[in-house]
Design an enzyme around this catalytic site. Structure first.
Site, PDB file in Angstrom:
ATOM      1  N   LEU A 497       0.826  -1.210   0.000  1.00  0.00           N
ATOM      2  CA  LEU A 497       0.000   0.000   0.000  1.00  0.00           C
ATOM      3  C   LEU A 497       0.853   1.250   0.000  1.00  0.00           C
ATOM      4  CD1 LEU A 497      -2.607  -1.108   2.677  1.00  0.00           C
ATOM      5  CD2 LEU A 497      -2.987  -0.897   0.219  1.00  0.00           C
ATOM      6  N   GLY A 498       2.047   1.146   0.545  1.00  0.00           N
ATOM      7  CA  GLY A 498       2.899   2.325   0.594  1.00  0.00           C
ATOM      8  C   GLY A 498       4.095   2.073   1.464  1.00  0.00           C
ATOM      9  N   GLY A 501       8.466   6.228   6.672  1.00  0.00           N
ATOM     10  CA  GLY A 501       9.780   6.304   7.279  1.00  0.00           C
ATOM     11  C   GLY A 501      10.119   5.082   8.117  1.00  0.00           C
ATOM     12  N   PHE A 502       9.126   4.324   8.534  1.00  0.00           N
ATOM     13  CA  PHE A 502       9.406   3.243   9.470  1.00  0.00           C
ATOM     14  C   PHE A 502       9.240   1.856   8.850  1.00  0.00           C
ATOM     15  CE2 PHE A 502       7.878   6.910  11.787  1.00  0.00           C
ATOM     16  CZ  PHE A 502       8.912   7.128  12.665  1.00  0.00           C
ATOM     17  N   GLY A 503       8.773   1.804   7.636  1.00  0.00           N
ATOM     18  CA  GLY A 503       8.627   0.508   6.992  1.00  0.00           C
ATOM     19  C   GLY A 503       7.502   0.507   5.972  1.00  0.00           C
ATOM     20  N   VAL A 505       3.921  -0.888   4.147  1.00  0.00           N
ATOM     21  CA  VAL A 505       2.582  -1.278   4.581  1.00  0.00           C
ATOM     22  C   VAL A 505       1.951  -2.153   3.497  1.00  0.00           C
ATOM     23  CG1 VAL A 505       0.348  -0.458   5.376  1.00  0.00           C
ATOM     24  CG2 VAL A 505       2.381   0.911   5.791  1.00  0.00           C
ATOM     25  N   LYS A 519       1.852  -3.242   8.779  1.00  0.00           N
ATOM     26  CA  LYS A 519       3.087  -2.454   8.646  1.00  0.00           C
ATOM     27  C   LYS A 519       4.250  -3.291   9.134  1.00  0.00           C
ATOM     28  CE  LYS A 519       4.588   2.083   9.205  1.00  0.00           C
ATOM     29  NZ  LYS A 519       3.844   3.288   9.069  1.00  0.00           N
ATOM     30  N   ASP A 615       5.207  14.268  12.788  1.00  0.00           N
ATOM     31  CA  ASP A 615       5.325  14.073  11.339  1.00  0.00           C
ATOM     32  C   ASP A 615       3.959  14.236  10.674  1.00  0.00           C
ATOM     33  OD1 ASP A 615       6.685  13.644   9.002  1.00  0.00           O
ATOM     34  OD2 ASP A 615       6.740  11.462   9.185  1.00  0.00           O
TER      35      ASP A 615
END
Ligand SMILES: *[C@@H]1O[C@H](CO)[C@@H](O)[C@H](O)[C@H]1NC(C)=O
Ligand SMILES: *[C@@H]1O[C@H](CO)[C@@H](O)[C@H](O)[C@H]1NC(C)=O
Ligand SMILES: *[C@@H]1O[C@H](CO)[C@@H](O)[C@H](O)[C@H]1NC(C)=O
Ligand SMILES: *[C@@H]1O[C@H](CO)[C@@H](O)[C@H](O)[C@H]1NC(C)=O
Ligand SMILES: *[C@@H]1O[C@H](CO)[C@@H](O)[C@H](O)[C@H]1NC(C)=O
Ligand SMILES: *[C@@H]1O[C@H](CO)[C@@H](O)[C@H](O)[C@H]1NC(C)=O
Ligand SMILES: *[C@@H]1O[C@H](CO)[C@@H](O)[C@H](O)[C@H]1NC(C)=O
Ligand SMILES: *[C@@H]1O[C@H](CO)[C@@H](O)[C@H](O)[C@H]1NC(C)=O
Length: 810
Positions: A497-498, A501-503, A505, A519, A615
């Site tokens: 899906l996208g 910054g953290f991983g 999804v 995620k 963020d």
């Protein structure tokens, strides 16, 4: 233009010595003619700001003479003498005055670095390390410098230093990156003052290929660096005379440590030292996108803005220099795993080379076009010439590439400009190619099927019972999932899906047919217990305008979070994709603004521990089936065990959504979210990124325009997203721009709390006319008619006292 004289250094030395550091350092600050530096001896500047001596980069066996901050806990090298000529034994090597020069002798007493002055001969020369970070060579205590390191910067530009152009020889001084984090030898990326004397700074690859320009200096900012406006950290001065041209900069508050660095990533970066977190905080960097750096990934490497490592080798290729690659030095590029058939010594062995279709690519440079009529002929052309490595066929016809492919880029999924590139690979790189392997595979498959059937009958039901038990485990209100359950639910993480910054999804479906977003966290620095504790904290935060965490998985390094799936994706996909046919109408936009404010208000005030999101941007506002906004990704910084400045360092853009206090190194409060939220409101109004390049290459900064129009009582519809054709409630539109202007005030205290924002948008709290935020005082793009906005502090404080005294009408 007045010259900044060396007296500045003495002035700053005096100020620093007497006002900030009451006790000067005990160590000497100079090397005189009968002294030398060896081993771990160092000299320290008069007030103890900088230290000079031998240093060894981590994991290296080489020693260099360098300068670093004396009081910064993380050794930070700002200057290196012998970048190319390291020494290995510092007890035998020495830095000394010899023949009127400062010279470094290696262990066999051969000179390997020198200040290289020919005229000097006097024995009374001394080298002094100044508190500005300038190492100078002078005759006794004369104020004239025979040589200074500020004229010979390496990779760092310090306050008071110059990045100059010799106007007679047209020779620039380069700021050149290290080769990698363990090797200070000059790397491929350099910053220089344009030798054509245009007052622009340029960044070059291999001192030849330019890939970034600051644009010209207009006396206040560089034209392509509008974010310099509103900078209250340092002032920049341009100096030009018959000998040299240069820029220099000075910190307004000289106790803030700041440095510009030409980074190994090919970006110019500015950092300030944050005493509180004992870290360098990244406050600015250019070019904005990592993949704009020329040839970052080397030959046959591909740059992907959304990948944490940015560079990956193309399919069928591997890094040529794996060690350098691991150190983020990708310049060596990639090499084939399997030689092309046409290159092999036995070309007639039957199997041809084949082409791999790579979609969504930004095509490499230096193509040749071939006049053929269809894709098949294009392929044949490339196949028939062994030096051809790839081809592409589109409406412009057939293009082929020979030799190394440079500057390949993976386009982002929503960028329709991506093309398909056909890459030539040896046939064996294609998994289905080997005939006799098929038989083996057939046998294996047969065996697996038999075993599988047996398993299905006897073992799986047992396992399943067990796993189901595990999967339905509860921790607080959260489900605890097994990794395999999530892998199955997401069909082996196939539908992405996208990526944040953290991983990444992924979309998935649970056995009860509810749809989830999974995620996969990357590089979690937390221990198991702390991770679970943080996840449970996040799990308790529930609000209709926050994305709900349903559960998680934590098996060793595999850390995954499971959220409700949001069918309408994120706000940015509706606002900024001009091709998206479904334009968000005004009513929806207003409801999204309000809902987001409510969600943030809950995060800031209503739940037990105040959570600062840090963020806020349209990418993190998800929309459910009814386009109700849900704030995503809150609490992440704590969860992955990084503090906020690490989050910042990973930030891809520049100051787009960042509150100015991020620049101060001070503690961040919830007002930083208010600022980012304000920036997002401007984008809801305009349907455009708050700062973007227009077609004529000018930077347009929309919030300034909008804030100015509303403050002057102008026509607010003129700043509305043109796709709405003026269909908006004018009162709501005006209110939204006013709220946005209040939210983006420079001073935290002047920004409303999120609770007040909710009330303003609900219409229960009056909104006064806001002053135009100083950070937004930026020219509007019209070249002939540059409008600079001014503000008056009295108007601002007047207005703020109005806002705090206005009462609720409810
Ligand atoms: C170095 O020379 C200076 C003057 O030339 C002298 O005063 C000083 O004592 C000498 N130091 C050493 C360590 O020889
Ligand atoms: C040094 O090298 C070791 C092993 O090669 C590696 O694990 C470590 O991360 C390296 N340290 C740095 C600072 O690069
Ligand atoms: C010292 O430098 C000289 C000249 O560059 C070089 O030939 C010699 O090998 C160096 N000695 C050592 C031990 O590296
Ligand atoms: C950089 O340029 C030099 C010549 O100016 C050339 O010899 C060298 O190969 C280039 N480096 C790379 C990595 O292309
Ligand atoms: C910038 O700094 C220099 C040196 O401190 C000072 O002389 C100059 O007046 C400053 N300029 C502005 C515009 O503040
Ligand atoms: C330029 O350099 C020469 C000697 O190199 C010096 O005499 C002259 O004063 C310099 N001019 C300026 C404007 O600094
Ligand atoms: C300068 O910065 C230091 C350290 O951040 C801070 O303590 C001090 O208050 C600042 N001074 C001024 C005048 O802002
Ligand atoms: C193959 O392509 C290279 C580079 O375009 C060209 O120089 C060469 O002449 C071609 N060879 C043949 C046999 O066409």
């Amino acid at each position: 233009m007045d010259n900044v004289k060396i007296s500045w250094f003495w002035l700053s030395v005096l100020i620093l010595c007497f006002s900030l550091y009451a006790h000067p350092s005990l160590g000497a600050d100079k090397i005189t003619s009968n002294q030398s530096l060896s081993g771990d001896q160092t000299i320290v500047s008069a007030c103890g700001i900088f230290r000079l001596g031998f240093f060894k980069p981590s994991n290296s066996s080489n020693y260099y003479v360098g300068m670093w901050y004396n009081k910064v806990s993380v050794q930070t090298i700002v200057w290196v003498a012998n970048r190319d000529t390291p020494v290995s034994d510092t007890t035998a090597a020495k830095l000394t005055i010899s023949g009127g020069n400062l010279v470094l002798f290696n262990e066999s007493q051969m000179p390997v670095w020198s200040t290289n002055l020919n005229s000097a001969s006097s024995s009374s020369v001394e080298a002094v390390l100044l508190d500005s970070g300038n190492l100078v060579l002078r005759q006794d205590t004369s104020s004239e410098f025979l040589w200074q390191s500020f004229d010979h910067p390496t990779h760092t530009w310090l306050p008071g230093g110059k990045l100059k152009l010799d106007t007679r020889t047209k020779q620039p001084n380069y700021l050149t990156s290290w080769k990698n984090s363990e090797n200070p030898a000059p790397g491929l990326f350099s910053l220089e003052l344009d030798p054509k004397e245009t007052t622009s700074y340029l960044i070059l690859w291999n001192k030849s290929q330019q890939y970034w320009s600051s644009g010209r200096w207009n006396g206040q900012i560089f034209s392509e660096v509008p974010e310099m406006m509103g900078n209250r950290l340092y002032n920049t001065t341009f100096v030009s005379d018959s000998n040299e041209s240069y820029f220099t900069y000075n910190m307004y508050n000289t106790s803030i440590m700041s440095r510009f660095v030409m980074d190994v990533s090919g970006k110019i970066k500015q950092f300030i030292w944050s005493e509180a977190s004992e870290q360098w905080t990244l406050i600015w960097s250019q070019p904005r996108r990592q993949c704009e750096v020329y040839d970052l990934c080397g030959a046959f490497g591909s740059c992907d803005e959304n990948s944490l490592t940015f560079c990956n080798c193309l399919t069928g290729f591997e890094p040529k220099l794996q060690n350098d690659w691991n150190l983020n030095d990708y310049s060596g590029g990639c090499q084939r795993k399997t030689q092309l058939q046409c290159e092999s010594s036995n070309p007639s062995s039957g199997k041809n080379d084949r082409f791999l279709a790579m979609s969504n690519m930004k095509l490499p440079q230096h193509s040749q076009s071939v006049g053929v009529g269809n894709a098949g002929e294009c392929e044949t052309t490339c196949l028939s010439n062994c030096s051809c490595t790839a081809y592409a066929y589109d409406s412009n016809g057939c293009s082929i590439w020979s030799g190394d492919l440079l500057n390949l880029q993976q386009s982002s999924q929503d960028d329709s400009s991506g093309k398909t590139l056909y890459l030539k690979l040896a046939a064996s790189e294609f998994s289905d190619s080997k005939g006799n392997k098929r038989i083996v595979i057939g046998i294996v498959v047969g065996a697996v099927v038999v075993v599988g059937v047996l398993l299905a009958i006897f073992v799986f039901p047992m396992l399943r019972r067990r796993r189901r038990k595990k999967a339905t485990g509860l921790e607080g209100t959260l489900m605890v999932f097994g990794y395999r359950d999530l892998r199955n639910a997401t069909k082996n993480f196939s539908e992405k899906l996208g990526r944040g910054g953290f991983g990444s999804v992924f979309k998935g479906t649970l056995p009860d047919s509810s749809v989830i977003a999974v995620k996969k966290l990357e590089s979690v620095g937390q221990g198991e217990k702390q991770f679970r504790a943080e996840v449970i904290t996040i799990g308790t935060v529930q609000h209709v305008n926050l994305v709900r965490l349903r559960g998680f998985c934590s098996e060793g390094t595999k850390k995954l979070l499971v959220y409700d799936y949001m069918p309408n994706s994120s706000l940015d996909s509706h606002l900024f994709r001009q091709k998206n046919p479904n334009v968000l109408d005004w009513e929806l936009r207003y409801q999204i603004a309000l809902g987001t404010a409510r969600g943030l208000n809950y995060l800031h005030d209503k739940c037990r521990d105040c959570i600062i999101h840090c963020d806020i941007k349209p990418e993190n506002i998800l929309l459910d089936a009814d386009f109700r906004p849900k704030v995503a990704d809150f609490g992440m910084a704590k969860l992955v065990g990084r503090d906020f400045s690490r989050v910042l360092t990973n930030m891809r853009g520049t100051r787009g959504y960042l509150a100015p206090e991020w620049l101060s190194g001070l503690a961040i409060t919830s007002k930083a979210d208010v600022y980012s939220y304000g920036m997002m409101l401007f984008e809801l109004v305009s349907g455009r990124r708050n700062s973007e390049l227009s077609e004529d290459g000018q930077v347009k900064f929309f919030p300034a325009l909008a804030a100015n129009i509303v403050s002057q009582g102008g026509d607010v519809v003129s700043v509305l997203d043109p796709r709405l054709n003026g269909n908006a409630d004018i009162e709501e539109l005006t209110r939204m721009i006013k709220v946005a202007s209040w939210c983006t005030q420079d001073e935290e205290a002047h920004r409303p709390a999120m609770g007040q924002v909710v009330q303003m948008l609900e219409g229960v709290l009056d909104v006064n006319l806001p002053p135009v935020p100083r950070a937004l005082q930026i020219f509007v793009h019209n070249q002939q008619n540059r409008v600079f906005f001014t503000d008056s502090n009295s108007a601002q404080s007047q207005a703020i006292s109005n806002i705090s005294s206005s009462s609720s009408k409810s």
